[in-house]
Design a protein around this motif. Structure first.
Motif, PDB file in Angstrom:
ATOM      1  N   VAL A 139      84.201-113.260  -2.895  1.00  0.00           N
ATOM      2  CA  VAL A 139      85.143-112.947  -1.819  1.00  0.00           C
ATOM      3  C   VAL A 139      86.345-113.881  -1.879  1.00  0.00           C
ATOM      4  O   VAL A 139      87.508-113.454  -1.740  1.00  0.00           O
ATOM      5  CB  VAL A 139      84.445-113.034  -0.454  1.00  0.00           C
ATOM      6  N   PHE A 140      86.087-115.170  -2.106  1.00  0.00           N
ATOM      7  CA  PHE A 140      87.183-116.145  -2.157  1.00  0.00           C
ATOM      8  C   PHE A 140      88.092-115.890  -3.361  1.00  0.00           C
ATOM      9  O   PHE A 140      89.322-115.828  -3.225  1.00  0.00           O
ATOM     10  CB  PHE A 140      86.616-117.565  -2.227  1.00  0.00           C
ATOM     11  N   VAL A 141      87.507-115.722  -4.548  1.00  0.00           N
ATOM     12  CA  VAL A 141      88.294-115.592  -5.776  1.00  0.00           C
ATOM     13  C   VAL A 141      89.141-114.323  -5.749  1.00  0.00           C
ATOM     14  O   VAL A 141      90.369-114.359  -5.954  1.00  0.00           O
ATOM     15  CB  VAL A 141      87.372-115.611  -7.015  1.00  0.00           C
ATOM     16  N   PHE A 142      88.489-113.182  -5.491  1.00  0.00           N
ATOM     17  CA  PHE A 142      89.228-111.916  -5.524  1.00  0.00           C
ATOM     18  C   PHE A 142      90.194-111.781  -4.347  1.00  0.00           C
ATOM     19  O   PHE A 142      91.296-111.243  -4.486  1.00  0.00           O
ATOM     20  CB  PHE A 142      88.256-110.735  -5.536  1.00  0.00           C
ATOM     21  N   GLY A 143      89.787-112.290  -3.189  1.00  0.00           N
ATOM     22  CA  GLY A 143      90.682-112.230  -2.027  1.00  0.00           C
ATOM     23  C   GLY A 143      91.923-113.078  -2.228  1.00  0.00           C
ATOM     24  O   GLY A 143      93.047-112.639  -1.937  1.00  0.00           O
ATOM     25  N   ALA A 144      91.734-114.314  -2.749  1.00  0.00           N
ATOM     26  CA  ALA A 144      92.877-115.200  -2.984  1.00  0.00           C
ATOM     27  C   ALA A 144      93.781-114.660  -4.081  1.00  0.00           C
ATOM     28  O   ALA A 144      95.015-114.668  -3.970  1.00  0.00           O
ATOM     29  CB  ALA A 144      92.383-116.596  -3.344  1.00  0.00           C
ATOM     30  N   ALA A 145      93.171-114.131  -5.168  1.00  0.00           N
ATOM     31  CA  ALA A 145      93.969-113.608  -6.288  1.00  0.00           C
ATOM     32  C   ALA A 145      94.777-112.387  -5.868  1.00  0.00           C
ATOM     33  O   ALA A 145      95.971-112.264  -6.198  1.00  0.00           O
ATOM     34  CB  ALA A 145      93.053-113.265  -7.458  1.00  0.00           C
ATOM     35  N   ALA A 146      94.134-111.477  -5.132  1.00  0.00           N
ATOM     36  CA  ALA A 146      94.853-110.276  -4.696  1.00  0.00           C
ATOM     37  C   ALA A 146      95.949-110.617  -3.699  1.00  0.00           C
ATOM     38  O   ALA A 146      97.033-110.023  -3.723  1.00  0.00           O
ATOM     39  CB  ALA A 146      93.871-109.289  -4.074  1.00  0.00           C
ATOM     40  N   THR A 147      95.692-111.574  -2.824  1.00  0.00           N
ATOM     41  CA  THR A 147      96.710-111.986  -1.850  1.00  0.00           C
ATOM     42  C   THR A 147      97.902-112.627  -2.547  1.00  0.00           C
ATOM     43  O   THR A 147      99.063-112.379  -2.192  1.00  0.00           O
ATOM     44  CB  THR A 147      96.114-112.960  -0.832  1.00  0.00           C
ATOM     45  N   TYR A 148      97.629-113.462  -3.570  1.00  0.00           N
ATOM     46  CA  TYR A 148      98.721-114.085  -4.316  1.00  0.00           C
ATOM     47  C   TYR A 148      99.551-113.033  -5.049  1.00  0.00           C
ATOM     48  O   TYR A 148     100.782-113.131  -5.128  1.00  0.00           O
ATOM     49  CB  TYR A 148      98.162-115.093  -5.305  1.00  0.00           C
ATOM     50  N   SER A 149      98.865-112.012  -5.594  1.00  0.00           N
ATOM     51  CA  SER A 149      99.596-110.965  -6.323  1.00  0.00           C
ATOM     52  C   SER A 149     100.544-110.206  -5.410  1.00  0.00           C
ATOM     53  O   SER A 149     101.577-109.704  -5.863  1.00  0.00           O
ATOM     54  CB  SER A 149      98.608-109.994  -6.971  1.00  0.00           C
ATOM     55  N   ARG A 150     100.203-110.109  -4.133  1.00  0.00           N
ATOM     56  CA  ARG A 150     101.085-109.405  -3.194  1.00  0.00           C
ATOM     57  C   ARG A 150     102.397-110.137  -2.980  1.00  0.00           C
ATOM     58  O   ARG A 150     103.361-109.548  -2.479  1.00  0.00           O
ATOM     59  CB  ARG A 150     100.384-109.231  -1.847  1.00  0.00           C
ATOM     60  N   MET A 151     102.441-111.416  -3.330  1.00  0.00           N
ATOM     61  CA  MET A 151     103.674-112.185  -3.164  1.00  0.00           C
ATOM     62  C   MET A 151     104.521-112.228  -4.433  1.00  0.00           C
ATOM     63  O   MET A 151     105.612-112.794  -4.428  1.00  0.00           O
ATOM     64  CB  MET A 151     103.339-113.616  -2.713  1.00  0.00           C
ATOM     65  N   VAL A 152     104.026-111.650  -5.518  1.00  0.00           N
ATOM     66  CA  VAL A 152     104.818-111.523  -6.750  1.00  0.00           C
ATOM     67  C   VAL A 152     105.799-110.368  -6.562  1.00  0.00           C
ATOM     68  O   VAL A 152     105.373-109.253  -6.252  1.00  0.00           O
ATOM     69  CB  VAL A 152     103.907-111.262  -7.963  1.00  0.00           C
ATOM     70  N   PRO A 153     107.102-110.590  -6.695  1.00  0.00           N
ATOM     71  CA  PRO A 153     108.089-109.545  -6.367  1.00  0.00           C
ATOM     72  C   PRO A 153     107.854-108.213  -7.063  1.00  0.00           C
ATOM     73  O   PRO A 153     107.930-107.154  -6.442  1.00  0.00           O
ATOM     74  CB  PRO A 153     109.421-110.183  -6.799  1.00  0.00           C
ATOM     75  N   SER A 154     107.565-108.244  -8.372  1.00  0.00           N
ATOM     76  CA  SER A 154     107.393-106.993  -9.108  1.00  0.00           C
ATOM     77  C   SER A 154     106.182-106.207  -8.625  1.00  0.00           C
ATOM     78  O   SER A 154     106.205-104.969  -8.576  1.00  0.00           O
ATOM     79  CB  SER A 154     107.265-107.287 -10.603  1.00  0.00           C
ATOM     80  N   ILE A 155     105.103-106.900  -8.262  1.00  0.00           N
ATOM     81  CA  ILE A 155     103.899-106.233  -7.745  1.00  0.00           C
ATOM     82  C   ILE A 155     104.093-105.807  -6.301  1.00  0.00           C
ATOM     83  O   ILE A 155     103.702-104.703  -5.900  1.00  0.00           O
ATOM     84  CB  ILE A 155     102.668-107.148  -7.894  1.00  0.00           C
ATOM     85  N   LYS A 156     104.705-106.667  -5.508  1.00  0.00           N
ATOM     86  CA  LYS A 156     104.924-106.343  -4.099  1.00  0.00           C
ATOM     87  C   LYS A 156     105.784-105.100  -3.932  1.00  0.00           C
ATOM     88  O   LYS A 156     105.588-104.300  -3.020  1.00  0.00           O
ATOM     89  CB  LYS A 156     105.586-107.521  -3.386  1.00  0.00           C
ATOM     90  N   LYS A 157     106.739-104.918  -4.834  1.00  0.00           N
ATOM     91  CA  LYS A 157     107.666-103.806  -4.725  1.00  0.00           C
ATOM     92  C   LYS A 157     106.973-102.463  -4.908  1.00  0.00           C
ATOM     93  O   LYS A 157     107.321-101.480  -4.252  1.00  0.00           O
ATOM     94  CB  LYS A 157     108.776-103.978  -5.771  1.00  0.00           C
ATOM     95  N   LYS A 158     105.954-102.411  -5.796  1.00  0.00           N
ATOM     96  CA  LYS A 158     105.327-101.132  -6.141  1.00  0.00           C
ATOM     97  C   LYS A 158     103.885-101.008  -5.682  1.00  0.00           C
ATOM     98  O   LYS A 158     103.435 -99.912  -5.351  1.00  0.00           O
ATOM     99  CB  LYS A 158     105.391-100.916  -7.658  1.00  0.00           C
ATOM    100  N   TYR A 159     103.157-102.126  -5.674  1.00  0.00           N
ATOM    101  CA  TYR A 159     101.707-102.030  -5.480  1.00  0.00           C
ATOM    102  C   TYR A 159     101.194-102.886  -4.325  1.00  0.00           C
ATOM    103  O   TYR A 159     100.016-103.237  -4.299  1.00  0.00           O
ATOM    104  CB  TYR A 159     100.990-102.436  -6.775  1.00  0.00           C
ATOM    105  N   ASP A 160     102.040-103.209  -3.389  1.00  0.00           N
ATOM    106  CA  ASP A 160     101.611-104.057  -2.274  1.00  0.00           C
ATOM    107  C   ASP A 160     100.511-103.382  -1.449  1.00  0.00           C
ATOM    108  O   ASP A 160      99.516-104.003  -1.087  1.00  0.00           O
ATOM    109  CB  ASP A 160     102.815-104.387  -1.384  1.00  0.00           C
TER     110      ASP A 160
END
Length: 426
Positions: A139-160
């Motif tokens: 839960v910690f690893v996947f939750g933290a990784a997915a949350t961090y990815s949401r703050m990457v501009p290229s990912i946030k723009k299309k896959y937030d």
């Protein structure tokens, strides 16, 4: 006090009279046209909002049949609620936005459910206190990784949205504490109902009066040319209006149109993003030149900023006298009128998706206008002016020259868009 010297052509050294009747007719005729366009667009928007509301209502009725009809309810059971939730969350105004959100929800659900099943299976094999430890780590690893990815501009723009659904689905599955086979069954049933809801959304969104984000972006960019053309005319008309006329007439409303263009970046980027998810339709086919539209929109915002800067200069308390303003009235109004006509021609060409035969003459005409303004600042014939007068007039002329350069760039971008998109020649 030292005087500033500014060049004024000899033919324009005398105070010019009021504008001719033909110019007045031309300027006055644009106001009803702009009002009519705004009213027509407003009425069209109200109709589209009503159609969208009806479409959402129809979609909700269709997915509610999973609950209302016993044969369907026996197959899906309480998981029918996920289909209703999918329609409420996924159905957007534009078809591209609906596809984007639906596909993101599907990918997030599949990845989250699949990884959640694997994590739950591994935790069940360990058993005991190790079960809780492994679940907490996952839960910690996947939750933290997915949350961090949401703050990457290229990912946030299309896959937030997909990343958010992944976090939700993964945690629901892995923390459920069920046996691995029951987890698989739960994920499969929920995914099937989500697919049903998504299918209903796509069917209605694409086949029943579809709202295309690409068309909205096209119309929005094209109409901004008209708004800025009216703003340029209104700005210069207000500046050269006599003092008595300024007291009698209210300030023009062109500033609001100019600011709306300046604040259109977020809207344009959203529409371009939605357009990338849309299937084949219209004249662009499978490829929509969204990046080129965004480039044109950026240039329009730069021009809008220049117009607002000119307006601020013209409204400054330290202004040139009325007589001095009249000295540059004729060349400035000629340049302003040419800029407005050029913007309207470019906007009309873009709106109709055609290439005018006059486009090749736009760049030379703009360069000629810049040359005429430069000649007003040359040292061929010098007229001594007061310090404040010279600075105010020089600033106004400089801002007009900046606007000429920006319109020249716009003309080039519109021409490139016509070549890229295959606009027909008139």
């Amino acid at each position: 006090m030292d005087s500033i010297i500014i060049a004024i052509p000899a033919a324009e050294a005398q105070v010019s009279g009021p504008p001719s009747k033909e110019k007045k007719k031309l300027k006055l005729s644009t106001s009803p046209i702009v009002s009519y366009i705004k009213e027509k667009r407003s009425s069209k928007q109200d109709t589209r909002k009503l159609i969208h509301s009806v479409k959402v209502g129809i979609a909700l009725v269709l997915v509610s049949l999973l609950y209302l009809l016993n044969p369907l309810y026996e197959h899906v059971g309480d998981n029918a609620m996920w289909a209703i939730m999918t329609v409420v969350v996924v159905f957007e105004f534009f078809a591209g936005a609906t596809l984007r959100k639906g596909l993101n929800r599907g990918m997030g659900t599949i990845l989250g459910g699949g990884l959640g099943c694997l994590a739950a299976s591994l935790a069940q094999q360990v058993g005991g206190i190790g079960n809780s430890i492994i679940v907490s780590v996952f839960v910690f690893v996947f939750g933290a990784a997915a949350t961090y990815s949401r703050m990457v501009p290229s990912i946030k723009k299309k896959y937030d949205y997909g990343a958010m659904i992944f976090i939700l689905t993964f945690n629901l599955v892995v923390v459920s504490g069920l046996r691995a086979e029951e987890v698989m069954k739960l994920a499969r049933e929920r995914l099937s109902t989500i697919v049903m809801g998504f299918a209903v959304c796509v069917f209605i969104s694409l086949l029943v009066f579809p709202m295309w984000a690409s068309d909205e972006l096209h119309d929005s960019i094209a109409s901004n040319f008209q708004h800025l053309a009216t703003s340029i005319e209104g700005c210069l008309e207000e500046y050269f209006r006599l003092v008595n006329d300024k007291e009698d007439q209210p300030t023009s409303s062109f500033i609001s149109s100019c600011k709306s263009v300046l604040n259109s970046k977020s809207k344009d980027e959203s529409l371009a993003n939605f357009a990338k998810w849309e299937p084949w339709h219209g004249k662009f086919g499978l490829y929509h030149p969204g990046e080129k539209y965004l480039k044109i929109g950026e240039l329009l915002r730069e021009l809008s900023s220049a117009i607002l800067s000119l307006q601020d200069c013209l409204q400054s308390p330290k202004q040139a006298s009325s007589s001095m303003r009249q000295l540059i009235r004729e060349p400035c109004e000629a340049v302003g009128l040419s800029l407005a006509l050029t913007l309207r021609e470019l906007g009309e060409s873009l709106m109709k998706m055609t290439r005018s035969q006059q486009e090749d003459l736009i760049a030379p005409k703009l360069k000629s206008m810049a040359s005429e303004l430069s000649s007003a600042m040359s040292s061929s014939q010098l007229v001594p002016l007061e310090n404040v007068d010279g600075l105010a007039i020089a600033t106004s002329v400089f801002m007009l020259m900046e606007m000429v350069e920006k319109v020249e760039k716009l003309a080039k971008e519109v021409e490139e868009l016509g070549e890229l998109a295959g606009f027909k020649t008139q």
